[in-house]
Design a protein around this motif. Structure first.
Motif, PDB file in Angstrom:
ATOM      1  N   CYS A 108      -4.870  -0.069   0.331  1.00 26.54           N
ATOM      2  CA  CYS A 108      -5.924  -0.760   1.086  1.00 26.54           C
ATOM      3  C   CYS A 108      -5.871  -0.379   2.556  1.00 26.54           C
ATOM      4  N   ALA A 150      -9.958   4.218   2.342  1.00 29.60           N
ATOM      5  CA  ALA A 150      -9.071   3.429   1.492  1.00 29.60           C
ATOM      6  C   ALA A 150      -9.738   3.266   0.127  1.00 29.60           C
ATOM      7  N   ASP A 199     -13.561 -11.502   2.492  1.00 26.75           N
ATOM      8  CA  ASP A 199     -13.086 -10.183   2.876  1.00 26.75           C
ATOM      9  C   ASP A 199     -12.868 -10.097   4.383  1.00 26.75           C
ATOM     10  N   GLN A 215      -7.911  -3.109   4.383  1.00 23.14           N
ATOM     11  CA  GLN A 215      -8.975  -3.832   3.699  1.00 23.14           C
ATOM     12  C   GLN A 215      -8.351  -4.937   2.852  1.00 23.14           C
ATOM     13  N   ILE A 216      -8.609  -6.219   3.207  1.00 23.65           N
ATOM     14  CA  ILE A 216      -7.992  -7.307   2.463  1.00 23.65           C
ATOM     15  C   ILE A 216      -9.034  -8.332   2.020  1.00 23.65           C
ATOM     16  N   SER A 238      -9.068   0.771  -2.150  1.00 22.02           N
ATOM     17  CA  SER A 238      -9.116  -0.573  -2.733  1.00 22.02           C
ATOM     18  C   SER A 238      -9.002  -1.622  -1.653  1.00 22.02           C
ATOM     19  N   LYS A 239      -9.139  -2.882  -2.051  1.00 18.03           N
ATOM     20  CA  LYS A 239      -8.862  -4.037  -1.203  1.00 18.03           C
ATOM     21  C   LYS A 239      -7.620  -4.731  -1.743  1.00 18.03           C
ATOM     22  N   CYS A 240      -6.822  -5.303  -0.850  1.00 25.92           N
ATOM     23  CA  CYS A 240      -5.612  -6.002  -1.255  1.00 25.92           C
ATOM     24  C   CYS A 240      -5.819  -7.503  -1.157  1.00 25.92           C
ATOM     25  N   SER A 253     -14.463  -2.966   1.981  1.00 27.74           N
ATOM     26  CA  SER A 253     -14.434  -1.553   1.609  1.00 27.74           C
ATOM     27  C   SER A 253     -15.519  -0.741   2.304  1.00 27.74           C
ATOM     28  N   THR A 305       0.847  -1.178   0.000  1.00 25.15           N
ATOM     29  CA  THR A 305       0.000   0.000   0.000  1.00 25.15           C
ATOM     30  C   THR A 305       0.879   1.223   0.000  1.00 25.15           C
TER      31      THR A 305
END
Length: 250
Positions: A36, A62, A165, A192-193, A64-66, A111, A8
């Motif tokens: 994220c 954030a 998630d 956020q993953i 995005s998600k990773c 998210s 990130t």
């Protein structure tokens, strides 16, 4: 610890008090664009364990998600200021000694999740005595390991974790002024993953606020004395998680 690419990116925020810090980055072996991390809007700590801020701090959004495969290491990274990631300055300075812990929360959509779902602990690096007569401030602490490792600690994602998630909650607790109620400082960032894998485990968790009390033994504590033990706040690390040995988390 091998790190190939930043996971990130850092967002700018106003400089705060010396010694304060924030978790800024998450690393993996593959490069991702965007971020994220729900980056805190300052490097000041949360001090009220009854506040909703104890979940993910006061943060920016954030974007995005990773993606994270189950069973791999992610690496959390903390620094005092966003513009200085060198090893010449402590990641969290000012004798901010205390534990480092990482939680996960299974959510429908990382998210949009507000942090109210239960969190389970997957990692902790807390305390170990330097000698039989040392004072707690002289002993090994998770935050000292952060400083030794240039602000980075490896955190294994449990291999049997169910896909989906999650919010990953990284936390360092500074105990240098924790001898009275309200003196502990909580440095928290949520990432956020999305976890990939064929596992099926979703451990039970605890909710924030509620998981910690201001009078918990690991929160209201005088570390400037000889300690025979340190009891970390919150739940135990889940099966498949990692309990690091302070002073050896390199």
């Amino acid at each position: 610890m091998t790190r190939v690419a930043v996971f990130t990116s850092i967002a700018a925020f106003a400089a705060g008090a010396v010694g304060h810090a924030t978790f800024q980055d998450l690393w993996l072996t593959r490069h991702y664009e965007g971020t994220c991390a729900r980056l805190p809007t300052s490097n000041s700590p949360v001090t009220d364990v009854t506040s909703d801020d104890i979940r993910c701090n006061i943060h920016s959004a954030a974007t995005s998600k990773c993606s994270v495969p189950a069973g791999v290491n992610v690496t959390i990274e903390m620094h005092q200021q966003p513009g200085d990631r060198s090893c010449t300055n402590e990641a969290i300075g000012g004798a901010h000694y205390g534990p480092v812990m990482v939680y996960l929360s299974s959510v429908t959509d990382a998210s949009t999740a507000d942090g109210s779902a239960p969190f389970f602990k997957i990692y902790e690096d807390t305390w170990a005595p330097a000698s039989s007569t040392s004072q707690g401030s002289d002993d090994y602490w998770g935050t000292k390991d952060l400083n030794t490792n240039c602000g980075k600690l490896d955190v294994p994602i449990p291999a049997d974790l169910a896909a989906g998630d999650y919010l990953l909650r990284a936390e360092a607790i500074a105990l240098h002024t924790a001898s009275s109620v309200g003196g502990a400082q909580f440095y928290v960032t949520c990432f956020q993953i999305s976890v990939q894998g064929d596992g099926s485990v979703k451990p039970e968790g605890v909710v924030f606020p509620g998981a910690y009390k201001a009078t918990d033994r690991g929160i209201e504590i005088n570390i400037y004395q000889h300690l025979s033990e340190y009891v970390a706040p919150g739940p135990d690390v889940v099966s498949g998680g990692t309990t690091a040995v302070a002073g050896k988390a390199v």
